[in-house]
Design a protein around this motif. Structure first.
Motif, PDB file in Angstrom:
ATOM      1  N   LYS A  87       0.834  -1.210   0.000  1.00 56.49           N
ATOM      2  CA  LYS A  87       0.000   0.000   0.000  1.00 56.49           C
ATOM      3  C   LYS A  87       0.864   1.253   0.000  1.00 56.49           C
ATOM      4  O   LYS A  87       0.583   2.221  -0.715  1.00 56.49           O
ATOM      5  CB  LYS A  87      -0.944  -0.012   1.213  1.00 56.49           C
ATOM      6  CG  LYS A  87      -2.040   1.041   1.149  1.00 56.49           C
ATOM      7  CD  LYS A  87      -3.114   0.767   2.190  1.00 56.49           C
ATOM      8  CE  LYS A  87      -4.143   1.893   2.246  1.00 56.49           C
ATOM      9  NZ  LYS A  87      -4.860   2.117   0.992  1.00 56.49           N
ATOM     10  N   SER A  88       1.951   1.233   0.764  1.00 59.22           N
ATOM     11  CA  SER A  88       2.838   2.397   0.801  1.00 59.22           C
ATOM     12  C   SER A  88       3.555   2.565  -0.542  1.00 59.22           C
ATOM     13  O   SER A  88       3.761   3.687  -1.011  1.00 59.22           O
ATOM     14  CB  SER A  88       3.841   2.294   1.947  1.00 59.22           C
ATOM     15  OG  SER A  88       4.787   1.295   1.710  1.00 59.22           O
ATOM     16  N   MET A  90       1.206   4.263  -2.932  1.00 57.35           N
ATOM     17  CA  MET A  90       1.119   5.701  -2.664  1.00 57.35           C
ATOM     18  C   MET A  90       2.354   6.420  -3.191  1.00 57.35           C
ATOM     19  O   MET A  90       2.255   7.511  -3.773  1.00 57.35           O
ATOM     20  CB  MET A  90       0.945   5.952  -1.162  1.00 57.35           C
ATOM     21  CG  MET A  90      -0.444   5.572  -0.661  1.00 57.35           C
ATOM     22  SD  MET A  90      -0.635   5.689   1.142  1.00 57.35           S
ATOM     23  CE  MET A  90      -0.506   7.467   1.400  1.00 57.35           C
ATOM     24  N   LEU A 115      -3.714   2.746   9.349  1.00 57.67           N
ATOM     25  CA  LEU A 115      -4.182   3.323   8.076  1.00 57.67           C
ATOM     26  C   LEU A 115      -4.240   4.846   8.162  1.00 57.67           C
ATOM     27  O   LEU A 115      -3.902   5.548   7.207  1.00 57.67           O
ATOM     28  CB  LEU A 115      -5.561   2.766   7.703  1.00 57.67           C
ATOM     29  CG  LEU A 115      -5.563   1.371   7.086  1.00 57.67           C
ATOM     30  CD1 LEU A 115      -6.971   0.806   6.985  1.00 57.67           C
ATOM     31  CD2 LEU A 115      -4.899   1.375   5.711  1.00 57.67           C
ATOM     32  N   TYR A 116      -4.662   5.360   9.315  1.00 52.08           N
ATOM     33  CA  TYR A 116      -4.722   6.810   9.523  1.00 52.08           C
ATOM     34  C   TYR A 116      -3.322   7.425   9.433  1.00 52.08           C
ATOM     35  O   TYR A 116      -3.104   8.443   8.765  1.00 52.08           O
ATOM     36  CB  TYR A 116      -5.367   7.102  10.881  1.00 52.08           C
ATOM     37  CG  TYR A 116      -5.606   8.577  11.153  1.00 52.08           C
ATOM     38  CD1 TYR A 116      -6.606   9.269  10.477  1.00 52.08           C
ATOM     39  CD2 TYR A 116      -4.833   9.275  12.078  1.00 52.08           C
ATOM     40  CE1 TYR A 116      -6.838  10.620  10.722  1.00 52.08           C
ATOM     41  CE2 TYR A 116      -5.053  10.623  12.343  1.00 52.08           C
ATOM     42  CZ  TYR A 116      -6.062  11.287  11.654  1.00 52.08           C
ATOM     43  OH  TYR A 116      -6.273  12.623  11.888  1.00 52.08           O
ATOM     44  N   GLU A 127      -2.321   7.235   5.671  1.00 53.62           N
ATOM     45  CA  GLU A 127      -3.059   8.091   4.721  1.00 53.62           C
ATOM     46  C   GLU A 127      -2.982   9.572   5.062  1.00 53.62           C
ATOM     47  O   GLU A 127      -2.985  10.419   4.168  1.00 53.62           O
ATOM     48  CB  GLU A 127      -4.522   7.623   4.643  1.00 53.62           C
ATOM     49  CG  GLU A 127      -4.630   6.277   3.921  1.00 53.62           C
ATOM     50  CD  GLU A 127      -5.972   5.576   4.119  1.00 53.62           C
ATOM     51  OE1 GLU A 127      -6.877   6.182   4.758  1.00 53.62           O
ATOM     52  OE2 GLU A 127      -6.109   4.429   3.651  1.00 53.62           O
ATOM     53  N   HIS A 155       1.425   9.869   6.114  1.00 51.53           N
ATOM     54  CA  HIS A 155       2.338   9.320   5.098  1.00 51.53           C
ATOM     55  C   HIS A 155       3.531   8.563   5.699  1.00 51.53           C
ATOM     56  O   HIS A 155       4.652   8.677   5.235  1.00 51.53           O
ATOM     57  CB  HIS A 155       2.813  10.420   4.135  1.00 51.53           C
ATOM     58  CG  HIS A 155       1.686  11.097   3.422  1.00 51.53           C
ATOM     59  ND1 HIS A 155       1.785  12.362   2.876  1.00 51.53           N
ATOM     60  CD2 HIS A 155       0.421  10.695   3.176  1.00 51.53           C
ATOM     61  CE1 HIS A 155       0.624  12.698   2.317  1.00 51.53           C
ATOM     62  NE2 HIS A 155      -0.217  11.692   2.493  1.00 51.53           N
TER      63      HIS A 155
END
Length: 397
Positions: free
Chosen positions: A22-23, A26, A349-350, A353, A356
C-alpha cells in the motif's frame, strides 16, 4: 465454480507485505511515504560477501546444490554454533533452506499432525499461526502483554500445554516486540517443556546478532533441551542479506532428515551462489555484524526517545531486533472530526493516509492494542517519520 483449495482459504495474507504494498502504491502516485512497515535492514550486503558471490559465479557454482546445502556451508554453520553459542552439532544435524521462513515452515510441516496444538506467544510474527494452520495444526496463543515486556511466564506455558500440544514457537530477539529472553528465563521455560515429553521448541533466532543486552541466549543450551529444540537462523538480518534467501535449522538428525525429505520434494537445495556468499559471511570477520548492530542500537535509542515524546503512546525499550511496538489503545474511540479510530488497523491506516508513514497494525501480530514500527532505516527517516506521526496523532481528540 472455480475455487481455491480449502487449505489456501484457511490462510490470511501477510499484513506486513500488504502495508508495504500500500505504501509503494502511494509512492507511485508521487506521495512521499516513509516506510517503517518492512523488517529489512537498510544496509547493503557487505562487500567481502558480495565479492565471494561474484567469485562463485566465475568459478561456475551454477549447478543444482545438494538438498540440505553444500557441506562447506554446513561446516561453517557448525563452527559458528560451536564458537558463538557453545553448541555441538555435526553437519548431518544442519539443513540449509531458502530463507529462515522456509526453515520454520519445514519444521512445522515435518512435526505437526492434523489436530496437534502449536503454542504461539502473542505478539507473534504474522506467519507462525498461518504455517501451523497449513500443517493442519491448531494455533494456541499465550498473551504476553506490554506490562510483562511481551514475554511469557513458565506458569502461562504450563497452563497452555494439553495432551495435544506438539510445539512451542519461541522467537528471541522477538519480531514484532524486540523483547529478548535471558538464559534464566529460558531455563525456567525449559523446565516446563521437559516435564512434557512430546513437546518440541522451535527457537527462531534470526535476530540473534541484533541484541542490545549482551550475549544471546538459546533454549538449546538449557540442560536436556538440545534433543527437544530446533534452532532456526540465517544470514538475512545479521548480514543484510534478506534477498539472498539462506536460512537453516540445527536440530536432532531425525528431524533434519524429515525436513530434508520434505525440501527434496518441493524446492530442493537453495541457490548455489547464495550459499557460497553465506559461507563467506560465517567464516570471515564479524566486524560488519557489530557495526550494523551498533547502528541499530543508536536508532533504537533515537526512536524510543522520540516515541516517548508523543502523547498517548506507551513505549517500552526493546532489547533486540529493529522494531518498536508501542501501545496505542488510548487513541481508540478518538476522532479527527471525519474518521473514528476503533482499532490498531484503523490507526495504522490513519498514520499512512494522513501522516504518510507506513507502520503495521498490532492486530496482525496478535496484539490489538499496539502497532509495529521498524527502525531499520536512516536516523533522518526516523526523525521525520516520528515528527509526522506526532503531528498526525495530535489531530485525534
Amino acid at each position: 465454480m472455480a475455487q481455491l483449495s480449502d487449505r489456501l482459504n484457511r490462510l490470511a495474507p501477510s499484513a506486513t507485505l500488504a502495508m508495504s504494498q500500500k505504501s509503494s502504491e502511494m509512492k507511485a502516485q508521487g506521495i512521499d511515504v516513509i516506510n517503517l512497515s518492512v523488517g529489512e535492514p537498510d544496509f547493503n550486503t557487505p562487500d567481502h560477501i558480495k565479492e565471494s558471490a561474484k567469485k562463485a559465479v566465475d568459478d561456475n557454482w551454477s549447478k543444482y546444490s545438494p538438498v540440505p546445502g553444500y557441506p562447506e556451508l554446513r561446516k561453517a554453520i557448525v563452527a559458528k554454533l560451536k564458537k558463538e553459542n557453545g553448541l555441538d552439532y555435526n553437519i548431518n544435524e544442519i539443513l540449509v533452506s531458502n530463507g529462515a521462513k522456509q526453515s520454520v515452515c519445514n519444521t512445522i510441516m515435518a512435526l505437526v499432525n492434523d489436530g496437534d496444538e502449536v503454542i504461539i506467544p502473542a505478539p507473534y510474527w504474522v506467519s507462525y499461526p498461518q504455517m501451523a494452520k497449513l500443517a493442519g495444526g491448531t494455533p494456541v496463543y499465550i498473551e504476553a502483554t506490554f506490562e510483562q515486556n511481551f514475554k511469557i511466564t513458565p506458569e502461562q506455558l504450563e497452563a497452555a500445554i494439553t495432551p495435544k500440544t506438539r510445539m512451542l514457537i519461541l522467537c528471541s530477539p522477538s519480531n514484532p516486540t524486540g523483547s529478548v529472553y535471558s538464559q534464566e528465563e529460558l531455563d525456567a521455560l525449559a523446565e516446563v517443556i521437559k516435564s512434557h515429553e512430546d513437546v518440541f521448541v522451535l527457537a527462531d533466532e534470526i535476530y540473534e546478532h541484533i541484541n542490545y543486552v549482551g550475549k544471546h541466549a538459546s533454549i538449546a543450551k538449557c540442560e536436556g533441551m538440545k534433543e527437544r529444540a530446533i534452532i532456526v537462523n540465517g544470514v538475512s538480518k545479521a548480514y543484510a542479506m534478506t534477498g539472498w534467501r539462506i536460512g537453516y535449522i540445527a536440530a536432532p538428525e531425525w528431524i533434519v532428515k524429515g525436513c530434508n525429505k520434505l525440501q527434496g520434494q518441493y524446492t530442493s537445495g537453495p541457490c548455489s551462489v547464495s550459499q557460497k556468499a553465506a559461507e563467506e559471511a560465517y567464516i570471515a570477520s564479524q566486524e560488519c555484524v557489530e557495526d550494523m548492530r551498533k547502528a541499530f542500537e543508536r536508532r533504537r535509542n533515537l526512536i524510543v526517545e522520540l516515541a516517548k515524546d508523543i502523547p498517548g503512546l506507551e513505549v517500552n525499550v526493546p532489547q533486540g531486533a529493529f522494531y518498536l511496538f508501542p501501545k496505542c489503545s488510548s487513541f481508540f474511540g478518538k476522532t479527527d472530526g471525519e474518521r473514528v479510530i476503533r482499532t490498531s488497523t484503523d490507526l495504522a491506516l490513519y498514520i499512512l493516509e494522513v501522516g504518510h508513514v507506513a507502520t503495521v497494525a498490532g492486530d496482525a501480530f496478535g496484539d490489538p492494542n499496539c502497532f509495529r514500527m521498524s527502525y531499520a532505516t536512516s536516523d533522518d527517516n526516523i526523525r521525520e517519520a516520528m515528527r509526522r506521526i506526532k503531528e498526525t496523532l495530535a489531530k485525534l481528540k
